[in-house]
Design an enzyme around this catalytic site. Structure first.
Site, short mmCIF file in Angstrom:
data_model
loop_
_atom_site.label_atom_id
_atom_site.label_comp_id
_atom_site.label_asym_id
_atom_site.label_seq_id
_atom_site.Cartn_x
_atom_site.Cartn_y
_atom_site.Cartn_z
CG HIS A 22 22.72 49.69 58.71
ND1 HIS A 22 21.80 50.70 58.69
CD2 HIS A 22 22.15 48.61 58.14
CE1 HIS A 22 20.68 50.23 58.13
NE2 HIS A 22 20.88 48.97 57.80
CG ASP A 30 34.63 40.22 36.37
OD1 ASP A 30 35.34 41.24 36.21
OD2 ASP A 30 33.61 40.01 35.69
NE ARG A 109 30.30 47.98 30.62
CZ ARG A 109 30.95 48.40 29.56
NH1 ARG A 109 30.32 48.68 28.45
NH2 ARG A 109 32.26 48.55 29.61
CE1 TYR A 131 27.51 41.89 31.73
CE2 TYR A 131 28.04 39.92 30.47
CZ TYR A 131 27.71 41.25 30.51
OH TYR A 131 27.56 41.96 29.34
N GLY A 132 30.91 38.40 36.60
CA GLY A 132 31.15 37.88 37.94
C GLY A 132 31.38 38.99 38.94
CG ASN A 133 31.85 42.32 38.01
OD1 ASN A 133 33.00 42.18 38.40
ND2 ASN A 133 31.54 42.40 36.73
#
Length: 142
Positions: A22, A30, A109, A131-133
């Site tokens: 947890h 990306d 960033r 920006y596929g993170n």
């Protein structure tokens, strides 16, 4: 193969997700992300998109309900209010799949890189959209 387990969840990734506790975080990154040099274990998933991986991970992992930001993405440099295509897609997947849907929060960033460096693991996908993170904080299964 296992029944009812998304085949994108490799043995290595299933082990990481099960070993996480947890509050631990996992990065789905990306193809441009510095996953191998950041510090946490980097699990390669080059044949999948970040969206496909997010869907698979959320099918077996709860989001944390005890924090205001269990899901974060990297803000667009120079335009913090912009919502990249990948991030809009992530929100749709979270809304449809997560047991506790949460609103994605964007962070700067370098703050994203710092947070990712302390994650349990990085899943490096073949995602080509910029920006596929995304970082997910694991919750509790009640």
């Amino acid at each position: 193969m296992l029944r009812d387990i998304d085949p994108l969840l490799s043995p290595e990734l299933l082990y990481a997700l099960r070993a996480m506790g947890h509050g631990d975080e996992i990065v789905i990154a990306d193809a441009n992300f510095p996953g191998s040099s950041l510090g946490p274990d980097c699990i390669r998933a080059d044949g999948s998109s970040a969206s496909e991986m997010l869907q698979a991970v959320l099918s077996v992992t709860p989001l944390d309900t005890f924090v205001p930001d269990p899901v974060v993405t990297m803000q667009v440099v120079g335009d913090a209010e912009a919502v990249p295509e990948a991030v809009a897609d992530f929100q749709r997947i979270i809304d449809a799949t997560a047991d506790n849907p949460a609103q994605i929060q964007g962070i700067e960033r370098f703050a994203f890189y710092d947070r990712a460096a302390h994650a349990f693991a990085v899943v490096q996908t073949g995602e080509r959209r910029l920006y596929g993170n995304i970082i997910l904080k694991k919750g509790v299964i009640g």
